[in-house]
Design a protein around this motif. Structure first.
Motif, PDB file in Angstrom:
ATOM      1  N   GLY A   1       0.789  -1.219   0.000  1.00 40.66           N
ATOM      2  CA  GLY A   1       0.000   0.000   0.000  1.00 40.66           C
ATOM      3  C   GLY A   1       0.823   1.271   0.000  1.00 40.66           C
ATOM      4  N   VAL A   2       2.113   1.140  -0.247  1.00 42.71           N
ATOM      5  CA  VAL A   2       2.952   2.337  -0.295  1.00 42.71           C
ATOM      6  C   VAL A   2       2.709   3.051  -1.617  1.00 42.71           C
ATOM      7  CG1 VAL A   2       5.322   3.185  -0.185  1.00 42.71           C
ATOM      8  CG2 VAL A   2       4.665   1.126   1.071  1.00 42.71           C
ATOM      9  N   PRO A   3       2.499   4.361  -1.583  1.00 41.42           N
ATOM     10  CA  PRO A   3       2.300   5.074  -2.847  1.00 41.42           C
ATOM     11  C   PRO A   3       3.523   4.955  -3.751  1.00 41.42           C
ATOM     12  CG  PRO A   3       2.038   6.544  -0.948  1.00 41.42           C
ATOM     13  CD  PRO A   3       2.409   5.214  -0.421  1.00 41.42           C
ATOM     14  N   LYS A   4       3.255   5.130  -5.055  1.00 40.49           N
ATOM     15  CA  LYS A   4       4.320   4.876  -6.010  1.00 40.49           C
ATOM     16  C   LYS A   4       5.517   5.795  -5.792  1.00 40.49           C
ATOM     17  CE  LYS A   4       5.183   3.876 -10.795  1.00 40.49           C
ATOM     18  NZ  LYS A   4       4.627   3.529 -12.080  1.00 40.49           N
ATOM     19  N   TRP A   5       5.243   7.073  -5.494  1.00 38.83           N
ATOM     20  CA  TRP A   5       6.376   7.991  -5.371  1.00 38.83           C
ATOM     21  C   TRP A   5       7.235   7.655  -4.166  1.00 38.83           C
ATOM     22  CZ3 TRP A   5       7.019  11.703  -1.416  1.00 38.83           C
ATOM     23  CH2 TRP A   5       5.948  11.823  -0.510  1.00 38.83           C
TER      24      TRP A   5
ATOM     25  N   ILE B   1       9.352   4.678  -5.072  1.00 41.83           N
ATOM     26  CA  ILE B   1      10.520   5.051  -5.866  1.00 41.83           C
ATOM     27  C   ILE B   1      11.592   5.669  -4.972  1.00 41.83           C
ATOM     28  CG2 ILE B   1      11.337   6.617  -7.658  1.00 41.83           C
ATOM     29  CD1 ILE B   1       8.558   6.264  -8.972  1.00 41.83           C
ATOM     30  N   LEU B   2      11.168   6.586  -4.112  1.00 38.65           N
ATOM     31  CA  LEU B   2      12.154   7.305  -3.298  1.00 38.65           C
ATOM     32  C   LEU B   2      12.740   6.438  -2.188  1.00 38.65           C
ATOM     33  CD1 LEU B   2      10.770  10.933  -2.948  1.00 38.65           C
ATOM     34  CD2 LEU B   2      12.575  10.058  -4.410  1.00 38.65           C
TER      35      LEU B   2
END
Lengths: 352, 334
Positions: A243-247, A250-251
């Protein structure tokens, strides 16, 4: 050399006749001796001619003897082998000479004084003086270029790898590739025509840094892209599944995994732009004095310093040019080695 | 990790179609996601805009100069942008750039392919690694150092070779030598060859290394000699790679500035002989004339820079097209 032909000619043997291992060396020694003999007899002066005659004798001798003993195919193989060796030696000579000359002539005046003083009050013909102003300028200009190019370059690479699909991504990829080949002088002309001629700014370290940015950007994008591609997809999927957002994925997952490779790429890019001369010559101009402000007036830089000292002429100036060249090469080599070290140390662990 | 490993076994029907994926992606975007996507896409777009700006501004400044130019830009042998009327053309520069690049390519490509083969197929295993590493490093030596070495070390050492070429090949006219300092297009070409050697070697080496082991072993099993293996398995596989490596090298040779500017003793003439001093290249001419140029002179130089830009763009673009057919390697990192 005819006794070499006596090896293994038993009928029924699966192997054909082969020449002994020392055969190439023997032919080489023989042809060099013959070459010197012929050249001396004919009274040729140039050592290049001697070498050429020896080389021709070597190739012909190898082909002739090997052709008779081992057959034409083996003979051809031997000739190509010797040609490949010749190509290698031919390339090593100038490259080794370049490094040797730079080190030999560079160490003459390279010392603590040289690194910590500028050329301010030193006439071109006099010995003394140093490269402090040039080192300062180079560090500032390259630093500014890095600060601008790295975020844009890394973000572009992230776009290409994580988001990029369709025409826009394809166009960006293609033009990044093409951009790698822009001659540095053209980048300089571009900044000249916009920053200086149209916006009316004066020459400064910052203008030079802008040109360096253009040269650095595609290299950063390319290497970062390669590194991001190496990050295993499972890591992204695991993070997204939690459930971690995509941004944040990435970071926090993708970039940290490949940070070693990205650092390496950035350092190699820095190494590449540090030696650029032409754009700086036209955008930063030249000065012998220390200027710690990259946003106004001319600044020194190492490559331009080398060019200036060469143009000044004279023994003392040439010595300084070589010493500056040695400093520049040392700086670039250290960056390169460190970058490769980091790459090996922090290589992305693709295996489980 | 368990979840992801199960993923491939689930039936494909459970995978959303492309349209659904898009809709889902749009629905699930959070502010952070949107900002980040905008940032990264913006960077990509910025790169495109930058390229367009380079082309645009160079064209604009060139147009200013070319509208004043009284002579044909492509066929004039003079460079006199401050004259009345201004007359300048790139014929000499185009000639010099092409000739020095041809010399550089003629020397560098065979030698570089030789070294690449040496590293991948001939050198003793223990030596191959370090040699490749050192040549990698040499690719990073800046051009100004090549220029300094070229003019202070190589030029004095070219005398003997010039004399020899004049003695034996002087009758062709191309290698006639009047006895001046050997700071000609030929020497410039030799320095360029040495400069582009590492990059061509590196890219070719990468290509040769990717030749399928099976191809080579099959050839060996049929009794081929090492040369036959290279001719039948390695070279055909690596041909496109070598071509694009050469074009990358060519792109660099065309745009090289400082090394040529230092080695060449420029004059705005075209010589029949390669060994006579004189001639010039696009980049060298810009560096040499820039400091004394007026506004008009600068615009004229920008016009010649635009030509160089277009040429390198074409050369590099072609090289990339060839590389793109093989996705596995890319010369950009070399």
């Amino acid at each position: 050399m005819s006794h070499a032909t006596l090896t293994d000619k038993r009928p029924g043997s699966l192997r054909g006749a082969t020449l002994p291992k020392w055969f190439p060396w023997a032919v080489a020694a023989g042809s060099i001796a013959l070459g010197i003999g012929i050249s001396a007899a004919a009274g040729l002066r140039s050592s290049i001619q001697w070498g050429l005659i020896a080389a021709v004798l070597f190739v012909l001798g190898t082909y002739g003897i090997a052709g008779r003993v081992e057959g034409r195919r083996q003979a051809k193989d031997r000739v190509v082998t010797s040609l490949v060796w010749v190509a290698f030696l031919l390339a090593v000579i100038p490259l080794a000479s370049l490094v040797y000359e730079t080190v030999k002539r560079g160490v003459k005046v390279l010392d603590g004084y040289f690194l910590t003083h500028s050329m301010g009050v030193v006439a071109d013909k006099d010995p003394g003086g140093g490269i402090y102003h040039a080192i300062l300028g180079t560090l500032q200009q390259v630093g500014i270029a890095t600060v601008i190019a790295v975020p844009i370059g890394v973000l572009t690479a992230i776009y290409l790898v994580e988001y990029g699909r369709g025409k826009l991504a394809k166009a960006v990829t293609f033009f990044v590739d093409v951009m790698t080949g822009i001659p540095s002088i053209v980048a300089g002309l571009f900044v000249l025509s916009t920053w200086i001629l149209i916006l009316g700014m004066g020459a400064s370290g910052f203008a030079g840094a802008l040109a360096l940015t253009i040269l650095m950007l595609p290299v950063v994008v390319r290497s970062t892209e390669e590194m991001l591609k190496l990050v295993p997809n499972e890591l992204r999927e695991a993070s997204l599944a939690l459930g971690v957002p995509k941004w944040r994925t990435i970071l926090k997952v993708v970039v940290p995994t490949s940070i070693g490779g990205i650092t390496t790429g950035v350092m190699l890019a820095i190494a590449r732009i540090t030696g650029e001369t032409a754009p700086l010559l036209m955008l930063v101009w030249v000065t012998d004095f220390i200027n710690a402000n990259p946003f106004s007036d001319a600044q020194g830089s190492l490559p331009v310093y080398i060019y200036l000292q060469y143009s000044a002429g004279g023994e003392a100036a040439y010595d300084r040019a070589w010493a500056a060249a040695l400093t520049l090469i040392a700086f670039i080599m250290i960056l390169n080695l460190a970058a490769r070290g980091i790459a090996r140390w922090k290589a992305p662990k693709t295996g489980r | 990790m368990d979840i992801t490993t199960q993923n491939p076994t689930s039936p494909p029907a459970s995978r959303p179609s492309e349209v659904e994926q898009k809709r889902a992606a749009r629905a699930a975007t959070r502010p952070g996601d949107r900002v980040f996507l905008a940032l990264s896409r913006g960077s990509g777009v910025f790169l495109l805009v930058l390229m367009a700006a380079i082309a645009g501004f160079l064209t604009y400044r060139s147009a200013l100069a070319l509208s004043e130019n009284e002579a044909n830009f492509f066929t004039t042998f003079e460079w006199n942008p401050t004259g009345n009327p201004p007359e300048f053309g790139i014929a000499v520069l185009a000639f010099g750039t092409v000739v020095s690049s041809i010399i550089a390519m003629a020397i560098a490509v065979p030698v570089a392919v030789g070294i690449a083969l040496f590293i991948t197929h001939y050198a003793p295993r223990r030596l191959a690694g370090p040699i490749a590493y050192v040549i990698d490093l040499l690719a990073a030596v800046p051009s100004i150092v090549y220029g300094l070495w070229g003019v202070l070390f190589l030029v004095p050492h070219m005398q003997g070779l010039y004399g020899w070429l004049d003695d034996y090949l002087g009758w062709t006219g191309i290698f006639e030598w009047q006895g001046g300092a050997p700071r000609s297009l030929f020497t410039a070409g030799v320095v360029l060859a040495i400069m582009i050697l590492p990059i061509i070697t590196n890219v070719s080496r990468e290509v040769f290394r990717q030749v399928p082991q099976m191809h080579e072993e099959a050839a060996l099993a049929l009794g081929a000699t090492r040369w036959e293996v290279i001719r039948m398995a390695v070279l055909p596989y690596g041909r496109s790679g070598v071509i694009s490596a050469s074009m990358l090298g060519l792109g660099r040779a065309l745009g090289e500035t400082m090394a040529v500017a230092m080695v060449l003793s420029p004059a705005f003439t075209i010589n029949a002989s390669l060994l006579d001093w004189g001639g010039g290249t696009f980049a060298q001419n810009i560096a040499a004339k820039f400091s004394e140029a007026s506004v008009m002179g600068r615009d004229a130089l920008i016009a010649s820079g635009l030509v160089l830009f277009v040429i390198t763009l074409l050369v590099n673009g072609t090289a990339r097209m060839i590389v793109a057919r093989r996705k596995e390697f890319s010369g950009a990192n070399a």
